[in-house]
Design a protein around this motif. Structure first.
Motif, PDB file in Angstrom:
ATOM      1  N   LEU A   1      -5.937   3.627   3.007  1.00  0.00           N
ATOM      2  CA  LEU A   1      -6.332   2.916   4.228  1.00  0.00           C
ATOM      3  C   LEU A   1      -6.070   3.709   5.497  1.00  0.00           C
ATOM      4  O   LEU A   1      -6.822   3.609   6.460  1.00  0.00           O
ATOM      5  N   PHE A   2      -4.979   4.470   5.508  1.00  0.00           N
ATOM      6  CA  PHE A   2      -4.547   5.060   6.765  1.00  0.00           C
ATOM      7  C   PHE A   2      -4.577   6.580   6.824  1.00  0.00           C
ATOM      8  O   PHE A   2      -4.140   7.166   7.805  1.00  0.00           O
ATOM      9  N   SER A   3      -5.107   7.248   5.797  1.00  0.00           N
ATOM     10  CA  SER A   3      -5.122   8.710   5.834  1.00  0.00           C
ATOM     11  C   SER A   3      -6.404   9.270   6.439  1.00  0.00           C
ATOM     12  O   SER A   3      -6.504  10.470   6.653  1.00  0.00           O
ATOM     13  N   SER A   4      -7.359   8.406   6.710  1.00  0.00           N
ATOM     14  CA  SER A   4      -8.607   8.890   7.297  1.00  0.00           C
ATOM     15  C   SER A   4      -8.400   9.215   8.773  1.00  0.00           C
ATOM     16  O   SER A   4      -7.405   8.829   9.375  1.00  0.00           O
TER      17      SER A   4
ATOM     18  N   MET B   1       1.099   0.599  -6.325  1.00  0.00           N
ATOM     19  CA  MET B   1      -0.202   0.220  -5.777  1.00  0.00           C
ATOM     20  C   MET B   1      -0.171   0.248  -4.254  1.00  0.00           C
ATOM     21  O   MET B   1      -1.120   0.710  -3.620  1.00  0.00           O
ATOM     22  N   ALA B   2       0.917  -0.231  -3.657  1.00  0.00           N
ATOM     23  CA  ALA B   2       1.008  -0.276  -2.200  1.00  0.00           C
ATOM     24  C   ALA B   2       0.947   1.125  -1.613  1.00  0.00           C
ATOM     25  O   ALA B   2       0.309   1.347  -0.581  1.00  0.00           O
ATOM     26  N   LYS B   3       1.584   2.085  -2.270  1.00  0.00           N
ATOM     27  CA  LYS B   3       1.574   3.464  -1.768  1.00  0.00           C
ATOM     28  C   LYS B   3       0.154   4.014  -1.768  1.00  0.00           C
ATOM     29  O   LYS B   3      -0.310   4.580  -0.772  1.00  0.00           O
TER      30      LYS B   3
ATOM     31  N   PHE C   1      -4.984  -6.135   4.302  1.00  0.00           N
ATOM     32  CA  PHE C   1      -5.274  -5.610   2.966  1.00  0.00           C
ATOM     33  C   PHE C   1      -4.005  -5.196   2.225  1.00  0.00           C
ATOM     34  O   PHE C   1      -3.958  -5.231   1.007  1.00  0.00           O
ATOM     35  N   ILE C   2      -2.991  -4.778   2.966  1.00  0.00           N
ATOM     36  CA  ILE C   2      -1.779  -4.250   2.325  1.00  0.00           C
ATOM     37  C   ILE C   2      -0.641  -5.259   2.275  1.00  0.00           C
ATOM     38  O   ILE C   2       0.216  -5.190   1.404  1.00  0.00           O
ATOM     39  N   VAL C   3      -0.638  -6.225   3.182  1.00  0.00           N
ATOM     40  CA  VAL C   3       0.459  -7.201   3.235  1.00  0.00           C
ATOM     41  C   VAL C   3       0.708  -7.897   1.900  1.00  0.00           C
ATOM     42  O   VAL C   3       1.864  -8.066   1.505  1.00  0.00           O
ATOM     43  N   PRO C   4      -0.321  -8.280   1.137  1.00  0.00           N
ATOM     44  CA  PRO C   4      -0.036  -8.927  -0.149  1.00  0.00           C
ATOM     45  C   PRO C   4       0.780  -8.055  -1.113  1.00  0.00           C
ATOM     46  O   PRO C   4       1.439  -8.566  -2.006  1.00  0.00           O
ATOM     47  N   PHE C   5       0.740  -6.741  -0.915  1.00  0.00           N
ATOM     48  CA  PHE C   5       1.464  -5.823  -1.790  1.00  0.00           C
ATOM     49  C   PHE C   5       2.837  -5.449  -1.234  1.00  0.00           C
ATOM     50  O   PHE C   5       3.615  -4.793  -1.921  1.00  0.00           O
ATOM     51  N   THR C   6       3.117  -5.851   0.015  1.00  0.00           N
ATOM     52  CA  THR C   6       4.374  -5.445   0.626  1.00  0.00           C
ATOM     53  C   THR C   6       5.281  -6.609   1.003  1.00  0.00           C
ATOM     54  O   THR C   6       6.490  -6.520   0.798  1.00  0.00           O
ATOM     55  N   ILE C   7       4.748  -7.660   1.539  1.00  0.00           N
ATOM     56  CA  ILE C   7       5.600  -8.739   2.037  1.00  0.00           C
ATOM     57  C   ILE C   7       6.368  -9.383   0.882  1.00  0.00           C
ATOM     58  O   ILE C   7       5.788  -9.778  -0.125  1.00  0.00           O
ATOM     59  N   GLY C   8       7.677  -9.357   1.004  1.00  0.00           N
ATOM     60  CA  GLY C   8       8.528  -9.892  -0.044  1.00  0.00           C
ATOM     61  C   GLY C   8       8.678  -8.977  -1.245  1.00  0.00           C
ATOM     62  O   GLY C   8       9.277  -9.357  -2.242  1.00  0.00           O
TER      63      GLY C   8
ATOM     64  N   GLY D   1       6.982  -2.392  -2.837  1.00  0.00           N
ATOM     65  CA  GLY D   1       5.732  -2.190  -2.110  1.00  0.00           C
ATOM     66  C   GLY D   1       5.978  -1.605  -0.731  1.00  0.00           C
ATOM     67  O   GLY D   1       5.244  -0.714  -0.278  1.00  0.00           O
ATOM     68  N   GLN D   2       7.031  -2.086  -0.069  1.00  0.00           N
ATOM     69  CA  GLN D   2       7.362  -1.550   1.250  1.00  0.00           C
ATOM     70  C   GLN D   2       7.842  -0.108   1.143  1.00  0.00           C
ATOM     71  O   GLN D   2       7.487   0.738   1.977  1.00  0.00           O
ATOM     72  N   THR D   3       8.617   0.182   0.103  1.00  0.00           N
ATOM     73  CA  THR D   3       9.049   1.563  -0.125  1.00  0.00           C
ATOM     74  C   THR D   3       7.834   2.451  -0.361  1.00  0.00           C
ATOM     75  O   THR D   3       7.759   3.565   0.169  1.00  0.00           O
ATOM     76  N   GLY D   4       6.881   1.968  -1.116  1.00  0.00           N
ATOM     77  CA  GLY D   4       5.657   2.719  -1.364  1.00  0.00           C
ATOM     78  C   GLY D   4       4.889   2.991  -0.080  1.00  0.00           C
ATOM     79  O   GLY D   4       4.385   4.094   0.135  1.00  0.00           O
ATOM     80  N   ALA D   5       4.818   1.987   0.785  1.00  0.00           N
ATOM     81  CA  ALA D   5       4.144   2.166   2.074  1.00  0.00           C
ATOM     82  C   ALA D   5       4.866   3.210   2.913  1.00  0.00           C
ATOM     83  O   ALA D   5       4.233   4.063   3.548  1.00  0.00           O
ATOM     84  N   LEU D   6       6.185   3.174   2.908  1.00  0.00           N
ATOM     85  CA  LEU D   6       6.959   4.162   3.661  1.00  0.00           C
ATOM     86  C   LEU D   6       6.794   5.559   3.067  1.00  0.00           C
ATOM     87  O   LEU D   6       6.712   6.548   3.809  1.00  0.00           O
ATOM     88  N   GLU D   7       6.731   5.649   1.742  1.00  0.00           N
ATOM     89  CA  GLU D   7       6.499   6.947   1.106  1.00  0.00           C
ATOM     90  C   GLU D   7       5.132   7.503   1.498  1.00  0.00           C
ATOM     91  O   GLU D   7       4.986   8.702   1.767  1.00  0.00           O
ATOM     92  N   ALA D   8       4.120   6.649   1.540  1.00  0.00           N
ATOM     93  CA  ALA D   8       2.782   7.084   1.955  1.00  0.00           C
ATOM     94  C   ALA D   8       2.798   7.540   3.409  1.00  0.00           C
ATOM     95  O   ALA D   8       2.188   8.553   3.760  1.00  0.00           O
TER      96      ALA D   8
END
Length: 109
Positions: free
Chosen positions: A10-13, A2-4, A27-34, A38-45
């Motif tokens: 959120l950030f591809s526009s 979900m985080a990815k 909007f994304i912190v709830p899916f990544t912090i801890g 989720g953080q890996t997904g954000a980095l993949e995105a």
């Protein structure tokens, strides 16, 4: 993953990601912090944004710093991800930030 998906949405526009992160981080912190996944997904995105040339390699270290400052990514997860993916284009582009994290970690030890 979900985080990815959320991170990419959120950030591809069009626009300056460095300005978007402070506004949209909540909007994304709830899916990544801890949540390492989720953080890996954000980095993949973020890597996909780089691959699609929606993000310049020159700003990647700054993007990592802003994400870090807004608690989207955490030190231990970034270092673990970079150590696992040392030759990934995103990891190469983020090298100055990753080195900074590792230096700070060594100084704290």
């Amino acid at each position: 993953r979900m985080a990815k998906a959320l991170f990419f949405a959120l950030f591809s526009s069009d626009g300056d990601i460095l300005k978007q992160i402070p506004v949209k981080a909540s909007f994304i912190v709830p899916f990544t912090i801890g949540h390492a996944d989720g953080q890996t997904g954000a980095l993949e995105a973020l890597g996909e944004l780089l691959e699609k040339q929606l993000l310049s390699p020159k700003v990647v270290p700054l993007v990592f710093k802003v994400l870090y400052d807004h608690d989207v990514i955490e030190e231990s997860n970034v270092i673990a991800w970079a150590d696992t993916n040392p030759s990934a284009p995103l990891s190469v582009a983020a090298k100055p930030f990753i080195q900074w994290l590792k230096t700070a970690e060594e100084e704290d030890a």
